[in-house]
Design a protein around this motif. Structure first.
Motif, PDB file in Angstrom:
ATOM      1  N   UNK A  92      -8.693  56.408  27.449  1.00 32.03           N
ATOM      2  CA  UNK A  92      -9.958  56.490  26.708  1.00 32.03           C
ATOM      3  C   UNK A  92      -9.686  56.857  25.254  1.00 32.03           C
ATOM      4  N   UNK A  93      -8.912  57.928  25.063  1.00 31.55           N
ATOM      5  CA  UNK A  93      -8.632  58.415  23.713  1.00 31.55           C
ATOM      6  C   UNK A  93      -7.877  57.351  22.925  1.00 31.55           C
ATOM      7  N   UNK A  94      -6.935  56.685  23.559  1.00 26.83           N
ATOM      8  CA  UNK A  94      -6.191  55.629  22.868  1.00 26.83           C
ATOM      9  C   UNK A  94      -7.121  54.501  22.457  1.00 26.83           C
ATOM     10  N   UNK A  95      -8.061  54.140  23.307  1.00 21.43           N
ATOM     11  CA  UNK A  95      -9.028  53.092  22.965  1.00 21.43           C
ATOM     12  C   UNK A  95      -9.880  53.515  21.770  1.00 21.43           C
ATOM     13  N   UNK A  96     -10.298  54.765  21.719  1.00 17.64           N
ATOM     14  CA  UNK A  96     -11.074  55.260  20.576  1.00 17.64           C
ATOM     15  C   UNK A  96     -10.240  55.176  19.297  1.00 17.64           C
ATOM     16  N   UNK A  97      -8.985  55.594  19.378  1.00 16.14           N
ATOM     17  CA  UNK A  97      -8.110  55.554  18.208  1.00 16.14           C
ATOM     18  C   UNK A  97      -7.923  54.121  17.719  1.00 16.14           C
ATOM     19  N   UNK A  98      -7.711  53.216  18.667  1.00 14.15           N
ATOM     20  CA  UNK A  98      -7.482  51.825  18.317  1.00 14.15           C
ATOM     21  C   UNK A  98      -8.712  51.218  17.650  1.00 14.15           C
ATOM     22  N   UNK A  99      -9.875  51.524  18.198  1.00 16.33           N
ATOM     23  CA  UNK A  99     -11.103  50.915  17.677  1.00 16.33           C
ATOM     24  C   UNK A  99     -11.587  51.569  16.385  1.00 16.33           C
ATOM     25  N   UNK A 100     -11.476  52.891  16.290  1.00 13.20           N
ATOM     26  CA  UNK A 100     -12.071  53.591  15.143  1.00 13.20           C
ATOM     27  C   UNK A 100     -11.070  54.339  14.266  1.00 13.20           C
ATOM     28  N   UNK A 101      -9.837  54.405  14.672  1.00  7.64           N
ATOM     29  CA  UNK A 101      -8.849  55.143  13.899  1.00  7.64           C
ATOM     30  C   UNK A 101      -8.855  56.621  14.260  1.00  7.64           C
ATOM     31  N   UNK A 102      -7.963  57.370  13.688  1.00  7.84           N
ATOM     32  CA  UNK A 102      -7.818  58.780  14.056  1.00  7.84           C
ATOM     33  C   UNK A 102      -8.732  59.693  13.265  1.00  7.84           C
ATOM     34  N   UNK A 103      -9.286  59.236  12.175  1.00  8.30           N
ATOM     35  CA  UNK A 103     -10.147  60.085  11.359  1.00  8.30           C
ATOM     36  C   UNK A 103     -11.609  59.841  11.623  1.00  8.30           C
ATOM     37  N   UNK A 104     -12.029  59.986  12.861  1.00  6.43           N
ATOM     38  CA  UNK A 104     -13.420  59.738  13.196  1.00  6.43           C
ATOM     39  C   UNK A 104     -14.278  60.810  12.601  1.00  6.43           C
ATOM     40  N   UNK A 155      -9.849  63.842  16.887  1.00  6.38           N
ATOM     41  CA  UNK A 155     -10.889  64.703  16.323  1.00  6.38           C
ATOM     42  C   UNK A 155     -12.075  63.818  15.954  1.00  6.38           C
ATOM     43  N   UNK A 156     -13.240  64.186  16.445  1.00 11.45           N
ATOM     44  CA  UNK A 156     -14.484  63.445  16.193  1.00 11.45           C
ATOM     45  C   UNK A 156     -15.315  64.274  15.220  1.00 11.45           C
ATOM     46  N   UNK A 157     -15.578  63.737  14.048  1.00  7.53           N
ATOM     47  CA  UNK A 157     -16.390  64.430  13.053  1.00  7.53           C
ATOM     48  C   UNK A 157     -17.827  63.947  13.160  1.00  7.53           C
ATOM     49  N   UNK A 158     -18.714  64.851  13.540  1.00  7.12           N
ATOM     50  CA  UNK A 158     -20.126  64.525  13.699  1.00  7.12           C
ATOM     51  C   UNK A 158     -20.902  65.145  12.549  1.00  7.12           C
ATOM     52  N   UNK A 159     -21.530  64.304  11.753  1.00  9.36           N
ATOM     53  CA  UNK A 159     -22.321  64.796  10.625  1.00  9.36           C
ATOM     54  C   UNK A 159     -23.690  65.304  11.074  1.00  9.36           C
ATOM     55  N   UNK A 160     -24.105  64.866  12.272  1.00  9.30           N
ATOM     56  CA  UNK A 160     -25.425  65.232  12.790  1.00  9.30           C
ATOM     57  C   UNK A 160     -25.441  65.032  14.306  1.00  9.30           C
ATOM     58  N   UNK A 161     -26.589  65.334  14.897  1.00  9.39           N
ATOM     59  CA  UNK A 161     -26.723  65.216  16.350  1.00  9.39           C
ATOM     60  C   UNK A 161     -26.571  63.768  16.812  1.00  9.39           C
TER      61      UNK A 161
END
Length: 164
Positions: A152-164, A11-17
């Motif tokens: 791709x998703x695993x790389x995102x999780x590894x680099x930024x964690x699951x609470x993006x 899940x990617x939380x975007x505060x803005x554009x």
């Protein structure tokens, strides 16, 4: 396709554009010939805005507009970019148009309202669902279907964690 929220790999939380653009940039950097991104969300959730940001980071210099009435628009960038909007199509019409040829092509395909044609999407694709959570805030659910999207998703999780 709201059930995608419960099956999301990330899940990617975007505060803005700008935050949405960051995800679009990360995905565009990973894109290769044959990349297919399925995009869903309610009306006004930001599917076309995401598509425009993705195209920008794919080095498309033309103005990217919603292909609601033309169904498919093709653009040149680092890779050919095929932008589809299947909102007005039935599954039979989509099948008759031969959309699969784009999925197997040398470019990157992004399909808005993809849940309407899940039966003809390739088995390997990345599915995004955009949810409005505030005036400019969005929550983007990513579901990887096969390779390379799981990586791709695993790389995102590894680099930024699951609470993006």
């Amino acid at each position: 396709m709201k059930e995608l929220k419960h099956k999301a790999d990330l899940v990617w939380n975007a505060k803005n554009l700008e935050d949405t653009g960051r995800l679009a940039s990360l995905l565009a950097l990973k894109a290769a010939p044959g990349t297919v991104i399925a995009l869903d969300g309610d009306l006004g959730a930001g599917k076309t805005a995401f598509s425009q940001l993705f195209a920008k980071h794919l080095d498309v210099h033309e103005q990217v507009n919603s292909p609601t009435f033309t169904i498919i628009k093709e653009y040149e960038g680092r890779l050919p970019f095929y932008h589809m909007d299947v909102y007005r199509l039935s599954l039979e019409e989509a099948d008759e148009l031969g959309l699969e040829e784009y999925f197997d092509g040398q470019g990157v395909t992004l399909v808005e309202w993809a849940s309407l044609i899940t039966e003809i999407l390739p088995p390997e694709h990345l599915h995004l669902y955009i949810e409005v959570t505030g005036l400019s805030e969005r929550r983007i659910y990513l579901k990887a279907e096969g390779s390379p999207y799981c990586e791709w998703v695993q790389a995102f999780k590894t680099e930024w964690g699951t609470g993006l």
